[in-house]
Design a protein around this motif. Structure first.
Motif, PDB file in Angstrom:
ATOM      1  N   ILE A  26      20.563 102.245  66.594  1.00 19.30           N
ATOM      2  CA  ILE A  26      19.845 101.388  67.549  1.00 19.30           C
ATOM      3  C   ILE A  26      19.675  99.986  66.965  1.00 19.30           C
ATOM      4  N   GLU A  29      22.794  97.962  67.144  1.00 18.61           N
ATOM      5  CA  GLU A  29      23.240  97.625  68.493  1.00 18.61           C
ATOM      6  C   GLU A  29      22.380  96.557  69.171  1.00 18.61           C
ATOM      7  N   CYS A  30      21.150  96.410  68.758  1.00 15.50           N
ATOM      8  CA  CYS A  30      20.212  95.523  69.447  1.00 15.50           C
ATOM      9  C   CYS A  30      20.362  94.075  68.999  1.00 15.50           C
ATOM     10  N   GLU A  35      13.944  94.360  71.359  1.00 16.96           N
ATOM     11  CA  GLU A  35      14.816  95.330  72.029  1.00 16.96           C
ATOM     12  C   GLU A  35      14.895  96.627  71.213  1.00 16.96           C
ATOM     13  N   ALA A  36      15.000  96.489  69.904  1.00 13.47           N
ATOM     14  CA  ALA A  36      15.068  97.660  69.028  1.00 13.47           C
ATOM     15  C   ALA A  36      13.774  98.473  69.120  1.00 13.47           C
ATOM     16  N   GLU A  38      11.709  98.667  71.618  1.00  9.86           N
ATOM     17  CA  GLU A  38      11.676  99.343  72.918  1.00  9.86           C
ATOM     18  C   GLU A  38      12.528 100.611  72.904  1.00  9.86           C
ATOM     19  N   LYS A  39      13.709 100.511  72.316  1.00 10.10           N
ATOM     20  CA  LYS A  39      14.604 101.673  72.282  1.00 10.10           C
ATOM     21  C   LYS A  39      14.049 102.781  71.387  1.00 10.10           C
ATOM     22  N   ALA A  42      11.322 104.511  73.225  1.00  9.43           N
ATOM     23  CA  ALA A  42      11.916 105.409  74.223  1.00  9.43           C
ATOM     24  C   ALA A  42      12.344 106.717  73.590  1.00  9.43           C
ATOM     25  N   LEU A  43      12.822 106.663  72.352  1.00 11.85           N
ATOM     26  CA  LEU A  43      13.194 107.883  71.616  1.00 11.85           C
ATOM     27  C   LEU A  43      11.961 108.774  71.426  1.00 11.85           C
TER      28      LEU A  43
END
Length: 46
Positions: A26, A29-30, A35-36, A38-39, A42-43
């Motif tokens: 993650i 990719e961010c 953004e990281a 948030e991801k 979400a996990l």
């Protein structure tokens, strides 16, 4: 009994390693930290 404990410990360690790999993926990719975050949040909700 020891064998069951060892299997359990191995499963726990493997799960932790996989989660760490997923977080690293993650992060790579961010485009930014927000953004990281948030991801990763979400996990945690899964």
């Amino acid at each position: 009994m020891d064998e069951e404990l060892n299997v359990g410990e191995l499963l726990k360690e493997t799960a932790e390693e996989n989660q760490t790999r997923k977080i690293l993926e993650i992060l790579n990719e961010c485009k930014d930290l927000e953004e990281a975050k948030e991801k990763v949040r979400a996990l945690l909700k899964k």
